[in-house]
Write a protein that holds these residues in place. Sequence first.
Motif, PDB file in Angstrom:
ATOM      1  N   LEU A  13      -7.231   3.676  -2.478  1.00  0.00           N
ATOM      2  CA  LEU A  13      -6.413   2.754  -2.330  1.00  0.00           C
ATOM      3  C   LEU A  13      -6.623   2.073  -0.893  1.00  0.00           C
ATOM      4  CD1 LEU A  13      -3.834   1.681  -3.727  1.00  0.00           C
ATOM      5  CD2 LEU A  13      -2.548   3.107  -2.404  1.00  0.00           C
ATOM      6  N   ARG A  53      -6.648   1.283   6.625  1.00  0.00           N
ATOM      7  CA  ARG A  53      -6.379   1.116   4.944  1.00  0.00           C
ATOM      8  C   ARG A  53      -7.516  -0.031   4.426  1.00  0.00           C
ATOM      9  NH1 ARG A  53      -2.167   3.022   7.297  1.00  0.00           N
ATOM     10  NH2 ARG A  53      -0.912   4.262   6.268  1.00  0.00           N
ATOM     11  N   LEU A  57      -4.737  -6.014  -2.789  1.00  0.00           N
ATOM     12  CA  LEU A  57      -4.613  -4.618  -2.838  1.00  0.00           C
ATOM     13  C   LEU A  57      -5.537  -4.042  -3.880  1.00  0.00           C
ATOM     14  CD1 LEU A  57      -3.084  -1.620  -2.106  1.00  0.00           C
ATOM     15  CD2 LEU A  57      -1.734  -2.015  -4.225  1.00  0.00           C
ATOM     16  N   LEU A 114      -6.861  -2.100   1.271  1.00  0.00           N
ATOM     17  CA  LEU A 114      -6.327  -3.541   1.469  1.00  0.00           C
ATOM     18  C   LEU A 114      -7.501  -4.026   1.691  1.00  0.00           C
ATOM     19  CD1 LEU A 114      -3.285  -2.542   3.745  1.00  0.00           C
ATOM     20  CD2 LEU A 114      -3.181  -3.584   1.458  1.00  0.00           C
ATOM     21  N   HIS A 116       0.874  -1.244  -0.077  1.00  0.00           N
ATOM     22  CA  HIS A 116       0.071  -0.035  -0.040  1.00  0.00           C
ATOM     23  C   HIS A 116       0.900   1.340   0.045  1.00  0.00           C
ATOM     24  CE1 HIS A 116      -2.801   2.934   1.168  1.00  0.00           C
ATOM     25  NE2 HIS A 116      -3.644   2.171   1.231  1.00  0.00           N
TER      26      HIS A 116
END
Length: 252
Positions: free
Chosen positions: A104, A200, A112, A106, A90
């Motif tokens: 963006l 994320r 990804l 996870l 990432h």
Amino acid sequence: MLGESARAAGYRLIVRDEVASTMEEARRALGEGDPGLLWIVAKSQNAGRGRHGRHWGSPPGNLYASLLLVAPCEPALAPQLGFVAGLALHDAAAAVTGLSAPALALKWPNDLLISGAKTSGLLLEGENRTGRFNVVIGFGVNIASSPEGTPYPATHLSAHAAEANVERLLAALSDAWHKRFSAWSLPGGFGPIRAAWLERAAYLSETITMRLPEGPVSGRFLGLDASGRLELEAAGGRRLIDAGDLYFGDRT
């Protein structure tokens, strides 16, 4: 070429034109006594594979890399390295494309995503050899192209940043790995890694479906427990899941 901090820390790089798979090349290097901290990158693979032995297409222009780690941790801690690798990827993709969370993201445990489309996958395998536990982490990243006709949306980095290429991503990835792995190696290091990963995470607090050996289970994605297992609020109560495929609606 590897990043500057990775090279300074002793990481090494081997580049091949074509191999069956970089994972097998890493295993071969291990069998020949390699001390680890070794990146193996191939311009193409003719037998690349992902999780559960799935075929991983390997057209030129994308990143096919494996990282060999000799005795990095106890076997019970090895699954945490998947989160370290995901964060490093990432970090690297953000540096190359300028994208950030939530675009963006996870996807548990090893993908990804860019705007919900799969951009890369990770494969982590461990084995005991000569009295030591060793790990190989495979990185497959769509950079110049992405597969068509897949059961899930797919994309590639250069569709979002024209300057993205293998060289830039590898330099950023190797440096990001060194930084994240060094932090994880400190006492209590998985706590900050877990927190950063959750910042994320795709689909956090949303309803997901986990495809498990006993069948699909749906529920709300609560987060990760202290060891990295997925926490799912299902109809029968809270469940902790070690491994499985996460689905969201019709997307994978």
